[in-house]
Design an enzyme around this catalytic site. Structure first.
Site, mmCIF file in Angstrom:
data_model
loop_
_atom_site.group_PDB
_atom_site.id
_atom_site.type_symbol
_atom_site.label_atom_id
_atom_site.label_comp_id
_atom_site.label_asym_id
_atom_site.label_seq_id
_atom_site.Cartn_x
_atom_site.Cartn_y
_atom_site.Cartn_z
ATOM 1 N N LYS A 1 -12.787 -15.679 -4.161
ATOM 2 C CA LYS A 1 -12.907 -14.311 -4.677
ATOM 3 C C LYS A 1 -12.659 -14.333 -6.181
ATOM 4 O O LYS A 1 -11.753 -15.045 -6.646
ATOM 5 C CB LYS A 1 -11.858 -13.433 -3.965
ATOM 6 C CG LYS A 1 -11.898 -11.961 -4.307
ATOM 7 C CD LYS A 1 -10.838 -11.217 -3.498
ATOM 8 C CE LYS A 1 -10.852 -9.719 -3.744
ATOM 9 N NZ LYS A 1 -9.832 -9.009 -2.937
ATOM 10 N N SER B 1 -11.643 -5.179 -0.346
ATOM 11 C CA SER B 1 -12.326 -5.547 -1.565
ATOM 12 C C SER B 1 -12.901 -6.968 -1.567
ATOM 13 O O SER B 1 -13.721 -7.274 -2.417
ATOM 14 C CB SER B 1 -11.367 -5.393 -2.748
ATOM 15 O OG SER B 1 -10.292 -6.300 -2.602
ATOM 16 N N SER C 1 -7.655 -6.027 2.251
ATOM 17 C CA SER C 1 -8.881 -6.526 1.620
ATOM 18 C C SER C 1 -9.454 -7.822 2.163
ATOM 19 O O SER C 1 -10.581 -8.170 1.832
ATOM 20 C CB SER C 1 -8.675 -6.675 0.116
ATOM 21 O OG SER C 1 -8.840 -5.431 -0.488
HETATM 22 N N1 GLN Z 1 -8.778 -0.823 0.428
HETATM 23 C C1 GLN Z 1 -7.438 -0.882 -0.068
HETATM 24 C C2 GLN Z 1 -7.351 -0.261 -1.437
HETATM 25 O O1 GLN Z 1 -8.371 0.088 -1.980
HETATM 26 C C3 GLN Z 1 -6.920 -2.292 -0.063
HETATM 27 C C4 GLN Z 1 -7.325 -3.097 -1.215
HETATM 28 C C5 GLN Z 1 -6.803 -4.495 -1.209
HETATM 29 O O2 GLN Z 1 -6.253 -4.981 -0.219
HETATM 30 N N2 GLN Z 1 -6.925 -5.159 -2.345
HETATM 31 O O3 GLN Z 1 -6.304 -0.110 -1.980
#
Ligand code: GLN
Length: 476
Positions: free
Chosen positions: A64, A139, A163
């Site tokens: 990532k 994400s 994420s």
């Molecule tokens: N979807 C969650 C957020 O937008 C988690 C994001 C993540 O784990 N980086 O905060």
């Protein structure tokens, strides 16, 4: 069988028997990326075979793009870091490189990991390989889509509130978030440091255990990292003896997709058939969890992202005489809407007037929830739930608060409390993948993998011993 259809374990075996060469393996994946990634758009950057030094027994993997790899760009999916070249390599990646593994490319993400769809990337959205009109989740959407499409045998992602697990569920692969402190955060660009962990996206639970053994190796640069040696594969095939699982009502009452409810009922039946006792419980504080998560992660982000001021790090708009203006213009141009709005909320919550009412209060609830989860996991082996309450939405759909909540509701508790959690494919609903989430006590990964592996091998979703691949030819 095509080379790219193998799991990491299978590839290791084939390489050790010299059935294939590392170059052939790398090339097989590279060609598949070349053929299909213009459709899926999971990669932000790639390395050709001629650009890398391949060692013997090498397995390719994706990273990532918020995890540093020396000499390569790390954009965090943001215009702010469009030309930032990593000065060192993240510990987790270093551990993989020590095992001769080779990074093939860096994957797309929501800007600074803020989002659940990968649409917040400043570059382009990634598509779900099962239906390219839909989001892959986020994400770590690029990493999940890449593993799902067979572009890499495994990928690293990061998980602050789901994420890794949420996109894994949406893309039909295995996503694992380790206990807080199991894997070093050195070289992971911080979003909310007390929640962030690097996690894995793989095509089997065994691969998740195998890669976790490697990336959890020692590190002395992250003070929250616990350095202990654990083996996750040796008892992974053991039967579940007298186990007791919990279902937290607040994690299932919001399932508004009847297909997911049905899939989850099948899971309950299967575990009961395996002799597991299943007990429902209500934790009323869970209804506060999303607000607590939002207050605390935005607060940590507002402090972590203060470093992007256009001087030392980040986009520099132009040289301004007034320093304030230099900061403002750089941040205004470098950050996208979602990041800006979270930084506003975080700064507001940390301000002198609001600190007590928001930040401190949220901290207290966080501690209380963690205590409750830890206590429950002393007498129960695991907490199970669907990973996500809904199926992946369409690209471009409005992200209402309730939509966001339905995407994150069940994954956030593991980050709030620091326990490990995994998402394993739970079968299809409307031709789209779904995920089963399993959480166990902090640092009890051995048990977590054992339960997940038991489910994986009894649930019956394998085709030829592997999770099915999406038919991307349909979209051509
Ligand atoms: N979807 C969650 C957020 O937008 C988690 C994001 C993540 O784990 N980086 O905060």
């Amino acid at each position: 069988m095509e080379l790219w259809k193998n799991t990491v374990e299978e590839l290791m075996m084939m390489l050790s028997r010299a059935d294939v060469t590392s170059e052939e393996v790398y090339q097989a994946y590279y060609e598949r990326i070349n053929r299909y990634d213009e459709l899926i758009r999971s990669f932000l950057s790639l390395q050709k075979l001629t650009e890398v030094k391949i060692k013997p027994n090498s397995i390719p993997f994706a990273v990532k793009d918020n995890i540093l790899v020396k000499g390569r760009r790390t954009t965090c999916g943001s215009k702010m870091l469009w030309n930032y070249v990593s000065p060192f390599t993240a510990t987790a990646v270093e551990h993989l490189q020590k095992k001769n593994m080779t990074m093939i490319g860096k994957t797309n993400l929501d800007e600074f990991s803020m989002g659940s769809t990968t649409e917040n990337s400043s570059y382009f959205p990634t598509k779900n390989p099962w239906d390219i009109k839909r989001v892959p989740g986020g994400s770590s959407g690029g990493s999940a889509a890449a593993v799902s499409a067979g572009f890499v045998p495994f990928a690293l992602g990061s998980d602050t509130g789901g994420s890794v697990r949420q996109p894994a569920a949406f893309c039909g692969v295995v996503g694992f978030k380790p206990s807080y402190g199991l894997v070093s955060r050195n070289g992971l660009v911080a979003f909310a440091s007390s929640f962030d962990q690097i996690g894995t996206l793989t095509r089997s639970v065994r691969d998740a255990a195998l890669i976790t053994e490697i990336i959890s190796g020692d590190c002395h640069k992250d003070s929250t990292k616990k350095n202990f040696k654990k083996r996750y594969l040796h008892q992974i095939e053991n039967k579940l003896d007298n186990m007791k699982f919990l279902i937290i009502e607040e994690m299932v009452s919001g399932i508004y997709n009847s297909g997911i409810r049905k899939r989850f009922n099948d899971v309950i039946d299967l575990f009961k058939w395996l002799g597991v006792q299943i007990v429902p419980v209500s934790i009323p504080l869970f209804s506060e969890i999303y607000s607590v998560y939002t207050i605390l992660t935005t607060a940590e982000a507002s402090s972590n992202l203060a470093r992007y001021d256009g001087l030392k790090y980040g986009l520099k708009v132009k040289n301004e005489k007034v320093l304030e203006k230099q900061y403002r213009d750089s941040r205004d141009n470098g950050f996208g809407e979602e990041v800006k709005s979270r930084l506003f909320i975080g700064t507001f919550n940390l301000s002198y007037k609001n600190f007590q009412d928001y930040y401190l209060k949220a901290m207290k609830i966080r501690n209380k929830i963690t205590e409750e989860i830890n206590t429950l996991l002393k007498s129960f082996d695991a907490i199970i739930s669907p990973t996500v309450l809904s199926i992946p939405g369409e690209i471009g759909e409005t992200q209402t608060i309730s939509r966001k909540e339905s995407y994150d509701n069940n994954t956030v508790p593991a980050n709030i409390s620091g326990v490990p959690a995994i998402s394993v494919p739970m079968g299809m609903v409307n031709n789209l993948p779904t995920g089963l989430q399993i959480m166990t006590a902090r640092f009890s990964e051995e048990k977590l993998f054992q339960i997940a592996r038991t489910y994986e091998k009894t649930a019956g979703f394998f085709e030829d011993g592997h999770y099915p691949y999406p038919h991307m030819e349909w979209f051509r």
